[in-house]
Scaffold this motif. Sequence first.
Motif, PDB file in Angstrom:
ATOM      1  N   HIS A   1       8.045  -8.613  -2.635  1.00 45.04           N
ATOM      2  CA  HIS A   1       6.758  -8.198  -2.083  1.00 45.04           C
ATOM      3  C   HIS A   1       6.893  -8.069  -0.566  1.00 45.04           C
ATOM      4  O   HIS A   1       7.300  -9.013   0.120  1.00 45.04           O
ATOM      5  CB  HIS A   1       5.683  -9.236  -2.445  1.00 45.04           C
ATOM      6  CG  HIS A   1       4.322  -8.843  -1.961  1.00 45.04           C
ATOM      7  ND1 HIS A   1       3.256  -9.724  -1.972  1.00 45.04           N
ATOM      8  CD2 HIS A   1       3.839  -7.682  -1.450  1.00 45.04           C
ATOM      9  CE1 HIS A   1       2.184  -9.109  -1.485  1.00 45.04           C
ATOM     10  NE2 HIS A   1       2.526  -7.880  -1.164  1.00 45.04           N
TER      11      HIS A   1
ATOM     12  N   LYS B   1      10.126   6.001  -2.846  1.00 41.34           N
ATOM     13  CA  LYS B   1       9.928   5.175  -4.028  1.00 41.34           C
ATOM     14  C   LYS B   1      11.184   5.153  -4.900  1.00 41.34           C
ATOM     15  O   LYS B   1      11.841   6.169  -5.061  1.00 41.34           O
ATOM     16  CB  LYS B   1       8.753   5.694  -4.856  1.00 41.34           C
ATOM     17  CG  LYS B   1       7.406   5.133  -4.426  1.00 41.34           C
ATOM     18  CD  LYS B   1       6.347   5.461  -5.469  1.00 41.34           C
ATOM     19  CE  LYS B   1       5.054   4.731  -5.147  1.00 41.34           C
ATOM     20  NZ  LYS B   1       4.057   4.892  -6.208  1.00 41.34           N
TER      21      LYS B   1
ATOM     22  N   ASP C   1       7.918   0.553  -8.597  1.00 38.63           N
ATOM     23  CA  ASP C   1       7.802   0.522  -7.133  1.00 38.63           C
ATOM     24  C   ASP C   1       6.382   0.986  -6.784  1.00 38.63           C
ATOM     25  O   ASP C   1       6.066   2.169  -6.842  1.00 38.63           O
ATOM     26  CB  ASP C   1       8.854   1.446  -6.504  1.00 38.63           C
ATOM     27  CG  ASP C   1       8.944   1.262  -4.987  1.00 38.63           C
ATOM     28  OD1 ASP C   1       8.064   0.595  -4.417  1.00 38.63           O
ATOM     29  OD2 ASP C   1       9.900   1.809  -4.386  1.00 38.63           O
ATOM     30  N   SER C   2       5.527   0.021  -6.440  1.00 39.18           N
ATOM     31  CA  SER C   2       4.127   0.362  -6.146  1.00 39.18           C
ATOM     32  C   SER C   2       3.819   0.142  -4.670  1.00 39.18           C
ATOM     33  O   SER C   2       4.249  -0.854  -4.077  1.00 39.18           O
ATOM     34  CB  SER C   2       3.175  -0.469  -7.009  1.00 39.18           C
ATOM     35  OG  SER C   2       3.324  -1.848  -6.724  1.00 39.18           O
ATOM     36  N   ILE C   3       3.068   1.065  -4.070  1.00 36.27           N
ATOM     37  CA  ILE C   3       2.690   0.990  -2.652  1.00 36.27           C
ATOM     38  C   ILE C   3       1.167   1.044  -2.552  1.00 36.27           C
ATOM     39  O   ILE C   3       0.534   1.941  -3.124  1.00 36.27           O
ATOM     40  CB  ILE C   3       3.315   2.147  -1.855  1.00 36.27           C
ATOM     41  CG1 ILE C   3       4.850   2.069  -1.920  1.00 36.27           C
ATOM     42  CG2 ILE C   3       2.851   2.124  -0.404  1.00 36.27           C
ATOM     43  CD1 ILE C   3       5.558   3.252  -1.290  1.00 36.27           C
ATOM     44  N   ASN C   4       0.614   0.105  -1.825  1.00 36.69           N
ATOM     45  CA  ASN C   4      -0.831   0.068  -1.589  1.00 36.69           C
ATOM     46  C   ASN C   4      -1.065   0.001  -0.084  1.00 36.69           C
ATOM     47  O   ASN C   4      -0.810  -1.030   0.548  1.00 36.69           O
ATOM     48  CB  ASN C   4      -1.455  -1.144  -2.305  1.00 36.69           C
ATOM     49  CG  ASN C   4      -2.955  -1.183  -2.125  1.00 36.69           C
ATOM     50  OD1 ASN C   4      -3.591  -0.181  -1.760  1.00 36.69           O
ATOM     51  ND2 ASN C   4      -3.539  -2.354  -2.348  1.00 36.69           N
ATOM     52  N   LYS C   5      -1.543   1.080   0.491  1.00 35.45           N
ATOM     53  CA  LYS C   5      -1.749   1.143   1.946  1.00 35.45           C
ATOM     54  C   LYS C   5      -3.240   1.259   2.234  1.00 35.45           C
ATOM     55  O   LYS C   5      -3.925   2.147   1.744  1.00 35.45           O
ATOM     56  CB  LYS C   5      -1.001   2.338   2.544  1.00 35.45           C
ATOM     57  CG  LYS C   5      -1.077   2.422   4.056  1.00 35.45           C
ATOM     58  CD  LYS C   5      -0.267   3.594   4.573  1.00 35.45           C
ATOM     59  CE  LYS C   5      -0.320   3.668   6.091  1.00 35.45           C
ATOM     60  NZ  LYS C   5      -1.690   3.858   6.607  1.00 35.45           N
TER      61      LYS C   5
ATOM     62  N   TYR D   1      -0.496  -2.961   4.586  1.00 33.80           N
ATOM     63  CA  TYR D   1       0.468  -2.201   3.759  1.00 33.80           C
ATOM     64  C   TYR D   1       1.142  -3.192   2.837  1.00 33.80           C
ATOM     65  O   TYR D   1       1.686  -4.219   3.283  1.00 33.80           O
ATOM     66  CB  TYR D   1       1.495  -1.516   4.664  1.00 33.80           C
ATOM     67  CG  TYR D   1       2.646  -0.849   3.944  1.00 33.80           C
ATOM     68  CD1 TYR D   1       2.612   0.494   3.609  1.00 33.80           C
ATOM     69  CD2 TYR D   1       3.801  -1.572   3.612  1.00 33.80           C
ATOM     70  CE1 TYR D   1       3.677   1.115   2.970  1.00 33.80           C
ATOM     71  CE2 TYR D   1       4.867  -0.965   2.974  1.00 33.80           C
ATOM     72  CZ  TYR D   1       4.804   0.378   2.659  1.00 33.80           C
ATOM     73  OH  TYR D   1       5.857   0.995   2.025  1.00 33.80           O
ATOM     74  N   ASP D   2       1.098  -2.911   1.526  1.00 30.99           N
ATOM     75  CA  ASP D   2       1.764  -3.773   0.549  1.00 30.99           C
ATOM     76  C   ASP D   2       2.658  -2.916  -0.344  1.00 30.99           C
ATOM     77  O   ASP D   2       2.219  -1.877  -0.862  1.00 30.99           O
ATOM     78  CB  ASP D   2       0.728  -4.495  -0.313  1.00 30.99           C
ATOM     79  CG  ASP D   2       0.008  -5.595   0.454  1.00 30.99           C
ATOM     80  OD1 ASP D   2       0.596  -6.674   0.629  1.00 30.99           O
ATOM     81  OD2 ASP D   2      -1.149  -5.346   0.892  1.00 30.99           O
ATOM     82  N   ARG D   3       3.880  -3.388  -0.509  1.00 33.62           N
ATOM     83  CA  ARG D   3       4.819  -2.695  -1.398  1.00 33.62           C
ATOM     84  C   ARG D   3       5.475  -3.733  -2.286  1.00 33.62           C
ATOM     85  O   ARG D   3       6.089  -4.696  -1.807  1.00 33.62           O
ATOM     86  CB  ARG D   3       5.868  -1.937  -0.602  1.00 33.62           C
ATOM     87  CG  ARG D   3       6.814  -1.105  -1.474  1.00 33.62           C
ATOM     88  CD  ARG D   3       7.612  -0.144  -0.633  1.00 33.62           C
ATOM     89  NE  ARG D   3       8.481   0.716  -1.420  1.00 33.62           N
ATOM     90  CZ  ARG D   3       9.221   1.698  -0.928  1.00 33.62           C
ATOM     91  NH1 ARG D   3       9.182   1.955   0.382  1.00 33.62           N
ATOM     92  NH2 ARG D   3       9.984   2.433  -1.720  1.00 33.62           N
TER      93      ARG D   3
ATOM     94  N   ILE E   1       8.154  -4.249  -5.383  1.00 34.46           N
ATOM     95  CA  ILE E   1       9.241  -3.643  -6.164  1.00 34.46           C
ATOM     96  C   ILE E   1       9.633  -4.612  -7.255  1.00 34.46           C
ATOM     97  O   ILE E   1      10.028  -5.756  -6.986  1.00 34.46           O
ATOM     98  CB  ILE E   1      10.471  -3.326  -5.290  1.00 34.46           C
ATOM     99  CG1 ILE E   1      10.104  -2.339  -4.176  1.00 34.46           C
ATOM    100  CG2 ILE E   1      11.590  -2.725  -6.131  1.00 34.46           C
ATOM    101  CD1 ILE E   1       9.895  -3.006  -2.860  1.00 34.46           C
TER     102      ILE E   1
END
Length: 298
Positions: free
Chosen positions: A39, A55, A68-72, A77-79, A81
């Motif tokens: 994370h 990604k 692989d999720s990205i939340n901006k 910013y959170d990624r 994997i």
Amino acid sequence: MKRIQIILFLLISAFAFSQTLSSKLDKQTLALGEPGNLHIHISNLQAKDVLSAPKNELLPFHFEEIKDSINKQADTYDRIIEFAVYEEGKFTIPALDFRINGQLLKTIPYDIEVINTAQKDDKINDIMKNKEVHLDVQDYWQMYKWYILGVLILLAVIFIIYQLIKYGRRKKSDPIVMTNQTLKELEKLKKKNYIEDGNYRLFYVELLDITRKFITKQYKIPADVLLTDDLIDVIKLNNTISAENEKTIEDIFLRGDLVKFAKVFPDQQNMQDDFEQMKSFVKRSSKDLEVEQLRTGV
């Protein structure tokens, strides 16, 4: 004192407005194929863009990325994997690069150990029994149609090339083609004006050379290597050349040999007559071959 206050203010401002990157790995020891999570969190973004690897391409080779999720958001910013490793051993997730408006931030590296938890005597059970699948002709066609079409195309190309080569050879050896080619060579000889200039020796040398080459190719008789007497004997025994053409060849070849060895000196009329006789022989040759084909049934 005032200078110190300014420096402190600048430092506080820098910390207040700078971005903070943190990362967390849920497990540092994994079983073969067991999923793990990394994370990555960035705070205080202030709506700035974050640049990183695309990604499913962030982790190194040995790490199989499952998700692989990205939340901006505007300020965060959170990624996350999710990954797995399918080889035993120790592996490293290196420091990963993230750029925010040209500023480079890096995560801390992590060491991961992957172990095989299966025991030697463990019984492995199939999840479900193997199923037999019956294939029909259509199924096999769908599986192998491109191979079959490829082979057919290759065979067609080979056949076309073979026919082109065969046609080319046949065309070059065609009696009419050889006749026309020799007539052109005779016309070139005439344009050299050997007859008008009385240059009888060169005239007969070239005339006989052209004729020898023609007989060799048209009648398949080795006239280019035989002496005149031997050639006349072979022609008479061959029965391919008509009696009229045999006499023309014999008369002109014998006279040509006498001219070459300076035993006779022909005049312009003799040279002109021999030229026309040889030209007529070349034109009549195709009839000889037609008669031979009828006789042999080829």
